[in-house]
Design a protein around this motif. Structure first.
Motif, short mmCIF file in Angstrom:
data_model
loop_
_atom_site.label_atom_id
_atom_site.label_comp_id
_atom_site.label_asym_id
_atom_site.label_seq_id
_atom_site.Cartn_x
_atom_site.Cartn_y
_atom_site.Cartn_z
N GLN A 200 2.23 1.45 -2.23
CA GLN A 200 1.31 2.09 -3.19
C GLN A 200 0.37 3.00 -2.40
O GLN A 200 -0.49 2.52 -1.68
CB GLN A 200 0.50 1.02 -3.93
N SER A 201 0.57 4.30 -2.50
CA SER A 201 -0.29 5.24 -1.78
C SER A 201 -0.63 6.40 -2.70
O SER A 201 0.03 6.62 -3.72
CB SER A 201 0.41 5.76 -0.52
N PHE A 252 5.98 -6.95 -0.68
CA PHE A 252 4.74 -6.18 -0.77
C PHE A 252 4.26 -6.22 -2.22
O PHE A 252 5.00 -5.90 -3.14
CB PHE A 252 4.96 -4.72 -0.34
N GLU A 253 3.02 -6.65 -2.42
CA GLU A 253 2.43 -6.72 -3.75
C GLU A 253 1.37 -5.62 -3.87
O GLU A 253 0.41 -5.60 -3.10
CB GLU A 253 1.79 -8.11 -3.95
N PRO A 254 1.53 -4.67 -4.83
CA PRO A 254 0.58 -3.55 -4.94
C PRO A 254 -0.87 -3.98 -5.14
O PRO A 254 -1.79 -3.26 -4.74
CB PRO A 254 1.09 -2.77 -6.17
N THR A 255 -1.10 -5.14 -5.75
CA THR A 255 -2.49 -5.61 -5.94
C THR A 255 -3.10 -6.12 -4.64
O THR A 255 -4.30 -6.36 -4.58
CB THR A 255 -2.53 -6.73 -7.00
N MET A 256 -2.28 -6.32 -3.60
CA MET A 256 -2.78 -6.73 -2.28
C MET A 256 -2.31 -5.69 -1.26
O MET A 256 -1.39 -5.95 -0.47
CB MET A 256 -2.22 -8.10 -1.89
N ASN A 273 -1.21 -8.82 8.08
CA ASN A 273 -2.30 -8.00 7.55
C ASN A 273 -2.21 -6.63 8.22
O ASN A 273 -2.43 -6.51 9.42
CB ASN A 273 -3.65 -8.66 7.83
N ARG A 274 -1.89 -5.63 7.44
CA ARG A 274 -1.65 -4.30 8.01
C ARG A 274 -2.93 -3.68 8.58
O ARG A 274 -2.89 -2.92 9.55
CB ARG A 274 -1.07 -3.38 6.93
N LYS A 305 -0.59 -15.59 -5.37
CA LYS A 305 -0.77 -16.55 -4.28
C LYS A 305 0.46 -17.43 -4.09
O LYS A 305 0.63 -18.05 -3.05
CB LYS A 305 -1.99 -17.44 -4.57
N ASN A 306 1.30 -17.49 -5.11
CA ASN A 306 2.53 -18.28 -5.04
C ASN A 306 3.72 -17.36 -4.84
O ASN A 306 3.84 -16.35 -5.52
CB ASN A 306 2.71 -19.09 -6.32
#
Length: 528
Positions: A200-201, A252-256, A273-274, A305-306
């Motif tokens: 997501q960018s 990859f989760e867009p909300t994180m 953690n990028r 989280k799961n």
């Protein structure tokens, strides 16, 4: 009735809270803002007055619908089969649905057997129109077979793929079958690229890829000559490529946006953690729970989280808070599980495919020990799986190049009453249970450690005591032998000259006795 949030500019991601707040503040400062609000207020007032007169949201026959849904048995029916048009059939290693409604399906075809590619084998992959199974809508022509493929969620005309030789390829369907750009060989992966995902960018041109060479690489498709960033999956956090874990799946989760997860060949899930300051801090923690490669890894779309993993013969559900074990898992199946994913519409439903050609649909609210529905899709092994965004269509890719489309019954593809709260309560309950068991295990380990340390101390004390006793015994033996030797010499002399040596012998014996006494006194040993 169906409200979809829109009106955001292309460079704003509606799911990113910071971006939306910043954009709102910017709009509020504009001069035309108050006039627009006043105009919209009068329109809204008119709608509210209408709604007071007639309830346009009233649902009729609601009770009957609920009864119908509850009585329906889980089912799935095959709609279409999309077959590889080539004579030499290849495995469908990856599938990706078209982001606008899922009318098209992109499939990557590759034979992953080492040095088993025949000379006349095609390198092509295809984009299919799901209502036209006879021939593909478009052919993608890479230089090396594609192992993975992903549609751009922001631009449905663009795709990115990972090749068997480690290169990244980028397509724009408006420009034809040939890739628009390729990554250079010297800066690409050294092994096949098993997974690639769009990020997501703001530009919508960034992606990242994972390979069994132990690297995660970030790319900007506008300039694929070299990666923008690199991470070596060295568990020692030293960036040593020789010790790196081979990556085989990505999440990859867009909300994180700063977090991502990697599934490895060694059965470990690596959480990263990028945006960490140093390369060592980028690897946050690991989760160990599978005996073989982790072929699938996905966060729950409702409860990020799961997350779900598939490796060896089981599927496992994890919580980020529990590092040592998963919170839920399926029993061991008779054949290897090759892929899995969550339902995009139901938080408690997930899908798995197996080497024996079976698709399993699990509803963990209904039962955890067995799948709610098992469908024999193919006689060949199933390697890939993707669910359409509306949760109704499932595509399964097989070893012989067939992509089977199945329509899932409404009971498994429609959100049930109170399902979110029930699923949340279940995940929380299982997480608490694992935390309690983990704490109990820690206590047992501590007790065992203290016991082992105590036993070591006792053994050391015993050894010291044994050493002292051995010294005393040795001293007593020496004293005893010295007495015996003195007595022997005395007797020999007596036999030779009995009268002359009587006095000397008596002295020698007396000296021997005195020596024995001193040894007894110092060694505390009974010499009798």
């Amino acid at each position: 009735m169906n409200h979809v949030e829109g009106g955001w500019p292309k460079d704003i991601n509606p799911k990113d809270v910071e971006q939306t707040i910043r954009f709102r503040k910017k709009v509020e400062k504009e001069e035309n803002y108050i006039n627009c609000l006043q105009h919209l207020g009068s329109v809204m007032e008119h709608c509210i007055k209408q709604n007071n007169a007639i309830d346009i949201y009233q649902q009729y026959f609601e009770e009957d619908e609920e009864l119908e849904e509850s009585s329906e048995l889980p089912s799935a029916k095959t709609i279409n089969i999309l077959r590889d048009p080539n004579e030499v059939k290849r495995t469908i290693t990856s599938l990706s649905w078209h982001p606008d409604g899922g009318r098209k399906l992109a499939a990557a075809y590759c034979n992953l057997g080492f040095q088993k590619n025949p000379k006349d084998m095609s390198l092509d992959s295809y984009i299919w129109e799901i209502e036209n199974p006879s021939c593909p809508e478009m052919t993608l022509k890479p230089e090396s077979p594609l192992v993975c493929l992903d549609y751009n969620p922001k631009d449905p005309h663009t795709l990115v793929g990972g090749s068997y030789n480690g290169q990244i390829a980028y397509w724009d369907t408006r420009r034809g079958s040939q890739p628009v750009e390729y990554s250079s060989l010297e800066h690409s992966h050294r092994d096949p690229v098993y997974k690639i995902i769009w990020l997501q960018s703001k530009t919508g041109t960034e992606a990242f890829s994972a390979s069994t060479d132990g690297q995660v690489l970030w790319w900007d498709v506008r300039k694929l000559s070299e990666p923008t960033e690199r991470l070596v999956l060295d568990p020692g956090r030293e960036g040593n490529l020789d010790r790196a874990l081979g990556a085989i799946s990505l999440e990859f989760e867009p909300t994180m946006p700063t977090k991502f997860m990697v599934g490895t060949e060694q059965g470990l899930v690596v959480s990263c953690n990028r945006k960490a300051k140093t390369a060592a801090e980028k690897i946050v923690c690991t989760y160990d729970g599978h005996h073989g490669p982790i072929y699938a890894l996905q966060r729950n779309p409702f409860f990020p989280k799961n997350f779900l993993t598939v490796g060896d013969w089981t599927a496992r559900i994890w919580s980020e808070d529990i590092k040592e074990s998963s919170i839920m898992w399926t029993k061991y199946q008779m054949s290897y599980l090759m892929d899995a994913c969550w339902s995009p519409v139901r938080p408690s439903v997930f899908f798995t495919v197996k080497m024996e050609g079976v698709l399993d649909i699990w509803d963990i609210l209904f039962k955890q020990s067995d799948p709610s529905l098992s469908v024999k899709v193919s006689d060949k092994a199933l390697y890939s799986l993707r669910v359409q965004d509306n949760g109704q269509l499932v595509a399964c890719g097989s070893q012989n190049g067939e992509a089977t489309l199945l329509e899932i019954c409404s009971g498994l593809s429609t959100l049930q009453k109170n399902e979110k709260s029930l699923a949340a309560a279940m995940f929380e309950r299982e997480t608490k249970r694992e935390k309690i068991l983990e704490a109990r295990q820690r206590e047992i380990r501590l007790k065992e450690r203290s016991r082992s340390e105590q036993s070591r101390e006792d053994e050391a004390g015993r050894e010291d005591g044994e050493d002292n006793l051995e010294q005393l015994i040795a001293r007593a033996e020496n004293d005893f032998y010295s007495l015996v030797e003195a007595e022997m010499r005395r007797r020999e002399r007596r036999e030779e000259t009995p009268q002359e040596n009587d006095v000397c012998d008596e002295r020698e014996v007396q000296n021997g006795v005195e020596n024995g006494k001193t040894g007894d006194e110092t060694g505390n040993t009974d010499l009798s």
